[in-house]
Design an enzyme around this catalytic site. Structure first.
Site, PDB file in Angstrom:
ATOM      1  N   SER A 139       0.795  -1.226   0.000  1.00 37.14           N
ATOM      2  CA  SER A 139       0.000   0.000   0.000  1.00 37.14           C
ATOM      3  C   SER A 139       0.828   1.276   0.000  1.00 37.14           C
ATOM      4  O   SER A 139       0.357   2.305  -0.475  1.00 37.14           O
ATOM      5  CB  SER A 139      -0.963   0.003   1.185  1.00 37.14           C
ATOM      6  OG  SER A 139      -0.267  -0.202   2.400  1.00 37.14           O
TER       7      SER A 139
ATOM      8  N   HIS B 168      -5.591  -2.831  -2.951  1.00 34.97           N
ATOM      9  CA  HIS B 168      -5.170  -1.895  -3.997  1.00 34.97           C
ATOM     10  C   HIS B 168      -5.134  -2.533  -5.383  1.00 34.97           C
ATOM     11  O   HIS B 168      -4.690  -1.899  -6.342  1.00 34.97           O
ATOM     12  CB  HIS B 168      -3.807  -1.303  -3.650  1.00 34.97           C
ATOM     13  CG  HIS B 168      -3.838  -0.576  -2.340  1.00 34.97           C
ATOM     14  ND1 HIS B 168      -4.281   0.724  -2.231  1.00 34.97           N
ATOM     15  CD2 HIS B 168      -3.522  -0.984  -1.093  1.00 34.97           C
ATOM     16  CE1 HIS B 168      -4.218   1.084  -0.955  1.00 34.97           C
ATOM     17  NE2 HIS B 168      -3.771   0.073  -0.246  1.00 34.97           N
TER      18      HIS B 168
ATOM     19  N   LYS C  24     -11.772   1.455  -2.105  1.00 36.72           N
ATOM     20  CA  LYS C  24     -10.663   2.048  -2.867  1.00 36.72           C
ATOM     21  C   LYS C  24     -11.034   2.078  -4.348  1.00 36.72           C
ATOM     22  O   LYS C  24     -11.786   2.939  -4.774  1.00 36.72           O
ATOM     23  CB  LYS C  24      -9.381   1.309  -2.524  1.00 36.72           C
ATOM     24  CG  LYS C  24      -8.971   1.684  -1.096  1.00 36.72           C
ATOM     25  CD  LYS C  24      -7.864   0.901  -0.494  1.00 36.72           C
ATOM     26  CE  LYS C  24      -7.608   1.444   0.913  1.00 36.72           C
ATOM     27  NZ  LYS C  24      -6.972   0.489   1.806  1.00 36.72           N
TER      28      LYS C  24
HETATM   29  C1  LIG Z   1      -7.044   0.214   3.173  1.00 33.73           C
HETATM   30  C2  LIG Z   1      -6.489  -1.141   3.418  1.00 33.73           C
HETATM   31  C3  LIG Z   1      -7.134  -2.050   4.246  1.00 33.73           C
HETATM   32  C4  LIG Z   1      -8.346  -1.669   5.063  1.00 33.73           C
HETATM   33  O1  LIG Z   1      -9.476  -1.592   4.299  1.00 33.73           O
HETATM   34  P1  LIG Z   1     -10.695  -0.696   4.828  1.00 33.73           P
HETATM   35  O2  LIG Z   1     -11.863  -1.173   4.076  1.00 33.73           O
HETATM   36  O3  LIG Z   1     -10.310   0.717   4.544  1.00 33.73           O
HETATM   37  O4  LIG Z   1     -10.795  -0.966   6.297  1.00 33.73           O
HETATM   38  C5  LIG Z   1      -6.629  -3.326   4.347  1.00 33.73           C
HETATM   39  N1  LIG Z   1      -5.525  -3.679   3.681  1.00 33.73           N
HETATM   40  C6  LIG Z   1      -4.853  -2.824   2.894  1.00 33.73           C
HETATM   41  C7  LIG Z   1      -3.636  -3.285   2.177  1.00 33.73           C
HETATM   42  C8  LIG Z   1      -5.297  -1.523   2.749  1.00 33.73           C
HETATM   43  O5  LIG Z   1      -4.624  -0.652   2.002  1.00 33.73           O
END
Ligand SMILES: *Cc1c(COP(=O)(O)O)cnc(C)c1O
Length: 386
Positions: A179, A207, A239
Site C-alpha cells: 500500500s 489496492h 478504494k
Molecule cells: C485500506 C487497506 C485495508 C483496510 O481496508 P478498509 O476497508 O479501509 O478498512 C486493508 N488492507 C490494505 C492493504 C489496505 O490498504
C-alpha cells in the site's frame, strides 16, 4: 493538571519527531479536484483509483436503494441484517473473482482480523511480509498463532522459515499490492511455495481489486491464480470501487467457516444495504468499462516517463501508487507543504506507517485525472524537488 495516561509527553514526542498527524477537512466529494478550507486542490492522494466514489450511477444506486431499504441495516448478518442487496453483491463478487463464494465484511480491517482469526490459532504459524498493511499484522498478532515476518518479497527468507516450521497449520499472508510502495507481491511464486510446504496463501487485494488484471478482477486475475492456488482472497470496496466495505472470497467451506467463526463478521452490524447497492453499481462499471482502467494505466505510464525525464527517483511500481522516496520526516512534510502551497494535495507518509527513514510522498493516480493534470503535477514536482 493531572495526566494519568501521560498523554502530553507522548504527543509532544510525536511533534518533536515530525510525526504528528493532522486531519484535513474536505468540503467536497472525492475527485481529481477537491475543496479544502474553501480552496480547490488537485488531489493526488486518494485511493479512488477509478474515479467511482462520486460517479452518477453509483450515487443513483445508493439513493434509490436508500429509498427502498432505508439507511441502517438494523442488525448483524446472522440476526436479520443480511439483505437481498448484500446477498446479490456477494454472489456477483464471487463470480467476478472466480471463486465459489464471497462473504461481505464491514471494512477491510475487520475482514483481515476476521479471516486470520477464524483460520488460525495457537498451534499454528502465520508468515507475513514485513511491509504488510497494519490490519494484517494486527490480525496475525491477535490470532495467537506463532507470528513471523519475512523480508519484503524475499522468497528465500520465507522458504527458510517455512522449512523450519513444525506448527500445525501454516498461512502465508501478503498485500497483493503493497500500500505504501505500490509494488506487487510475487503471488505466482508464493503460490508455488505454499503448495510445496502445504501452507495456505492469503492475499489482501485492497489496492488491486478493480484495477489489476485484464478484467480488473484484481491480483488473482493478474497472476491467473485459481481458488486452489490462492485460497483466501480478500478485497476492499472503498478504494478502486469508490464505495465502502470488503469481502473475502474462496471455497464454499471457507465462506461457511467465516460465517460460523469470524468474530468481526458475527459481532457487528451489517453495512447499510444502500452501500451494498452502490458497490453493485461500481462493480457493474468495473466489469463493463475497461476504458477507465486503460486511462489509468496510460496516466501511470505518462507519469513515470515524465518523472524519469526529470530525474526523480521512482519506486518499482506498475500500479496507481507511485511514491517518491524522501527519507527524512521533516523534509517529506516540507515538500508536501510546498506542493499544497501550489495547489496539490499529496500526503507525506511517515513512520510508523512506513519504516524509519523512509518517509515518502505517496502520489496516487486516478482515472479521474486528465493527462494535463498529471503534467501540472510533474511541473510542480520539478519546482519543489529539484
Ligand atoms: C485500506 C487497506 C485495508 C483496510 O481496508 P478498509 O476497508 O479501509 O478498512 C486493508 N488492507 C490494505 C492493504 C489496505 O490498504
Amino acid at each position: 493538571m493531572s495526566d494519568p495516561f501521560k498523554l502530553t509527553a507522548a504527543l509532544d514526542e510525536r511533534k518533536s519527531n515530525h510525526l504528528y498527524r493532522q486531519r484535513r477537512i474536505l468540503e467536497s466529494a472525492q475527485g481529481a479536484e477537491v475543496i479544502v478550507d474553501g480552496k480547490p486542490y488537485l488531489n493526488f492522494c486518494s485511493n479512488d483509483y477509478l474515479g467511482l466514489a462520486n460517479h452518477p450511477d453509483v450515487i443513483a444506486a445508493f439513493t434509490s436503494s436508500a429509498n427502498d431499504f432505508g439507511v441502517g441495516s438494523g442488525a448483524s448478518h446472522l440476526v436479520c441484517g443480511h439483505s437481498s442487496l448484500h446477498h446479490q453483491l456477494e454472489e456477483e463478487l464471487a463470480d467476478f473473482v472466480g471463486r465459489d463464494r464471497a462473504v461481505l465484511f464491514s471494512t477491510g480491517y475487520m475482514a483481515n482480523l476476521g479471516v486470520v482469526n477464524a483460520l488460525m490459532g495457537k498451534q499454528d504459524a502465520v508468515f507475513e511480509d514485513k511491509l504488510n498493511h497494519a490490519s494484517l499484522l494486527d490480525a496475525g498478532l491477535l490470532s495467537g498463532a506463532r507470528f513471523q515476518r519475512f523480508l519484503h518479497n524475499d522468497l528465500d527468507n520465507l522458504e527458510s522459515r517455512l522449512k523450519k516450521s513444525t506448527d500445525n497449520k501454516k498461512l502465508i499472508v501478503v498485500d497483493s499490492v503493497f500500500s505504501m510502495d505500490g509494488d506487487l507481491a510475487p503471488l505466482d511464486n508464493l503460490a508455488a511455495l505454499a503448495k510445496k510446504y502445504n501452507a495456505g496463501l492469503m492475499a489482501d487485494d485492497a489496492h488491486g481489486f478493480g484495477v489489476l488484471g485484464n478484467a480488473g478482477a484484481g491480483c488473482a486475475d493478474h497472476f491467473n491464480l485459481d481458488q486452489q492456488q490462492l485460497p483466501v482472497l480478500m478485497g476492499t470496496l472503498g478504494k478502486g470501487l469508490g464505495s465502502f466495505g470488503a469481502f473475502v472470497a474462496g471455497s464454499e467451506d471457507l465462506a461457511e467457516t467465516l460465517i460460523q467463526f469470524s468474530r468481526s463478521y458475527i459481532y457487528t452490524t451489517a453495512l447499510p444495504p444502500a452501500v451494498a447497492a452502490a458497490s453493485l453499481a461500481s462493480l457493474k462499471i468495473v466489469r463493463e468499462d475497461a476504458d477507465r482502467r486503460q486511462h489509468l494505466y496510460s496516466l501511470i505510464t505518462h507519469f513515470r516517463q515524465g518523472a524519469e525525464q526529470l530525474g526523480l527517483e521512482l519506486m518499482p511500481s506498475i500500479t496507481a501508487i507511485q511514491p517518491l522516496m524522501i527519507g527524512s520526516n521533516e523534509k517529506a512534510i516540507a515538500i508536501s507543504d510546498a506542493l499544497l502551497e501550489k495547489g496539490f494535495l499529496i500526503s507525506a507518509i511517515r513512520p510508523p506507517t512506513v519504516p524509519a527513514n523512509s518517509a515518502r510522498l505517496r502520489i496516487t493516480l486516478s482515472a479521474a485525472h486528465s493527462e494535463d493534470q498529471v503534467d501540472s503535477l510533474l511541473k510542480a514536482l520539478a519546482e519543489v524537488m529539484l
